[in-house]
Every structure is written in structure tokens, then in C-alpha cells.
Write a protein that holds these residues in place. Structure first.
Motif, PDB file in Angstrom:
ATOM      1  N   GLN A 168       0.832  -1.205   0.000  1.00  0.00           N
ATOM      2  CA  GLN A 168       0.000   0.000   0.000  1.00  0.00           C
ATOM      3  C   GLN A 168       0.871   1.261   0.000  1.00  0.00           C
ATOM      4  N   SER A 169       1.969   1.235   0.733  1.00  0.00           N
ATOM      5  CA  SER A 169       2.885   2.386   0.747  1.00  0.00           C
ATOM      6  C   SER A 169       3.475   2.629  -0.631  1.00  0.00           C
ATOM      7  N   TYR A 170       3.902   1.560  -1.295  1.00  0.00           N
ATOM      8  CA  TYR A 170       4.442   1.701  -2.646  1.00  0.00           C
ATOM      9  C   TYR A 170       3.415   2.293  -3.597  1.00  0.00           C
ATOM     10  N   ARG A 171       2.164   2.010  -3.361  1.00  0.00           N
ATOM     11  CA  ARG A 171       1.092   2.509  -4.232  1.00  0.00           C
ATOM     12  C   ARG A 171       0.614   3.901  -3.824  1.00  0.00           C
ATOM     13  N   GLY A 172       1.241   4.458  -2.787  1.00  0.00           N
ATOM     14  CA  GLY A 172       0.910   5.812  -2.385  1.00  0.00           C
ATOM     15  C   GLY A 172      -0.315   5.945  -1.496  1.00  0.00           C
ATOM     16  N   ALA A 173      -0.735   4.863  -0.893  1.00  0.00           N
ATOM     17  CA  ALA A 173      -1.906   4.918  -0.010  1.00  0.00           C
ATOM     18  C   ALA A 173      -1.582   5.729   1.234  1.00  0.00           C
ATOM     19  N   ARG A 174      -2.575   6.393   1.747  1.00  0.00           N
ATOM     20  CA  ARG A 174      -2.411   7.175   2.979  1.00  0.00           C
ATOM     21  C   ARG A 174      -2.443   6.247   4.181  1.00  0.00           C
ATOM     22  N   ALA A 175      -1.949   6.731   5.299  1.00  0.00           N
ATOM     23  CA  ALA A 175      -1.846   5.927   6.518  1.00  0.00           C
ATOM     24  C   ALA A 175      -3.199   5.386   6.955  1.00  0.00           C
ATOM     25  N   GLY A 176      -4.249   6.172   6.819  1.00  0.00           N
ATOM     26  CA  GLY A 176      -5.577   5.711   7.219  1.00  0.00           C
ATOM     27  C   GLY A 176      -6.035   4.521   6.412  1.00  0.00           C
ATOM     28  N   ARG A 177      -5.788   4.554   5.114  1.00  0.00           N
ATOM     29  CA  ARG A 177      -6.165   3.441   4.234  1.00  0.00           C
ATOM     30  C   ARG A 177      -5.365   2.190   4.576  1.00  0.00           C
ATOM     31  N   ILE A 178      -4.078   2.365   4.793  1.00  0.00           N
ATOM     32  CA  ILE A 178      -3.223   1.231   5.147  1.00  0.00           C
ATOM     33  C   ILE A 178      -3.698   0.620   6.460  1.00  0.00           C
ATOM     34  N   THR A 179      -3.992   1.448   7.417  1.00  0.00           N
ATOM     35  CA  THR A 179      -4.454   0.962   8.727  1.00  0.00           C
ATOM     36  C   THR A 179      -5.771   0.214   8.595  1.00  0.00           C
ATOM     37  N   ARG A 180      -6.729   0.781   7.856  1.00  0.00           N
ATOM     38  CA  ARG A 180      -8.033   0.117   7.675  1.00  0.00           C
ATOM     39  C   ARG A 180      -7.871  -1.224   6.979  1.00  0.00           C
ATOM     40  N   ASP A 181      -7.078  -1.261   5.911  1.00  0.00           N
ATOM     41  CA  ASP A 181      -6.877  -2.521   5.190  1.00  0.00           C
ATOM     42  C   ASP A 181      -6.201  -3.564   6.076  1.00  0.00           C
ATOM     43  N   ALA A 182      -5.192  -3.157   6.812  1.00  0.00           N
ATOM     44  CA  ALA A 182      -4.486  -4.089   7.699  1.00  0.00           C
ATOM     45  C   ALA A 182      -5.430  -4.607   8.783  1.00  0.00           C
TER      46      ALA A 182
END
Length: 130
Positions: free
Chosen positions: A92-106
Motif C-alpha cells: 500500500q505504501s508503494y502505491r501511495g496509499a495514505r496511513a488511514g487506508r493502510i491501517t483500515r486494510d491491515a
């Protein structure tokens, strides 16, 4: 991997739980997303089935160091922390996702793994013959 055939019923229920959780997640957080296609749903179902199969193997093989329910949930958490969380965070970081999106997905994957472990443990898993 005979344990998958022996435990086909509980393993088959676990991806259904994952698909329901995924639908709820999507309805809550991805309201503006594009429509899902049949191939995407099939890939998701197959992936969740394989995910549940591997988790079932871990649950069957987990050494009885604690109460069975603690081991079931703990195994899901350890696998999530060791494999799923880093993969979600990195990709997600490589794809430029924001921290909130990464947290929700995780967190979605953590909840899904725990739910799958609980449902398989509740139905019952049988180790393969020795």
C-alpha cells in the motif's frame, strides 16, 4: 495437504465469513469504488479459501502451549503480524496509499483472520492421520 480435504467443511465456511466481512468493509469504506466483477469475486473467494487452508494448518499444528481458544486466536494474530501486516503496509505504501487506508486494510485482514480462526475452531478441525 490432506488436512484440507479432511477439514473441507470448516475451511469452506471461513472464506464465506471473509467474503461477508469484505462486503461490509467495502460498503463502509469503499462506497465510491468501481463495481466488482465476477472474476474479481472468484479471485477473492479462492484467495480467502487458500488463506483459510493455511490458517487451518497452523491451527492444527499449533503446539498446545495455552488454552485451545487462545492458541487459535493467537495463531491468527501472529500470522497476521508476521506476514499480512508487513505485506499490506509495504504494498500500500508503494502505491501511495495514505496511513488511514493502510491501517483500515491491515485491520480488515486482522479481523478476517481472527474470524476465520474462530469459525474453524468452533466447527472443529481434525489433524491428518499419523
Amino acid at each position: 495437504m490432506i488436512y484440507i480435504l479432511i477439514n473441507f467443511a470448516p475451511i469452506l465456511v471461513a472464506p464465506a465469513i471473509g467474503m461477508l466481512l469484505g462486503a461490509a468493509y467495502r460498503a463502509t469504506f469503499d462506497k465510491g469504488a468501481v463495481a466488482l466483477t465476477i472474476p474479481t469475486l472468484v479471485i477473492a473467494a479462492l484467495g480467502l479459501f487458500w488463506f483459510a487452508s493455511i490458517l487451518a494448518g497452523a491451527l492444527i499444528l499449533a503446539p498446545p502451549k495455552a488454552a485451545p481458544w487462545i492458541m487459535a486466536v493467537g495463531s491468527a494474530v501472529v500470522i497476521w503480524a508476521g506476514f499480512v501486516l508487513p505485506v499490506v503496509a509495504i504494498t500500500q505504501s508503494y502505491r501511495g496509499a495514505r496511513a488511514g487506508r493502510i491501517t483500515r486494510d491491515a485491520l480488515f485482514w486482522l479481523v478476517t483472520m481472527i474470524a476465520q480462526a474462530v469459525v474453524m475452531k468452533a466447527i472443529g478441525l481434525v489433524p491428518p492421520p499419523a
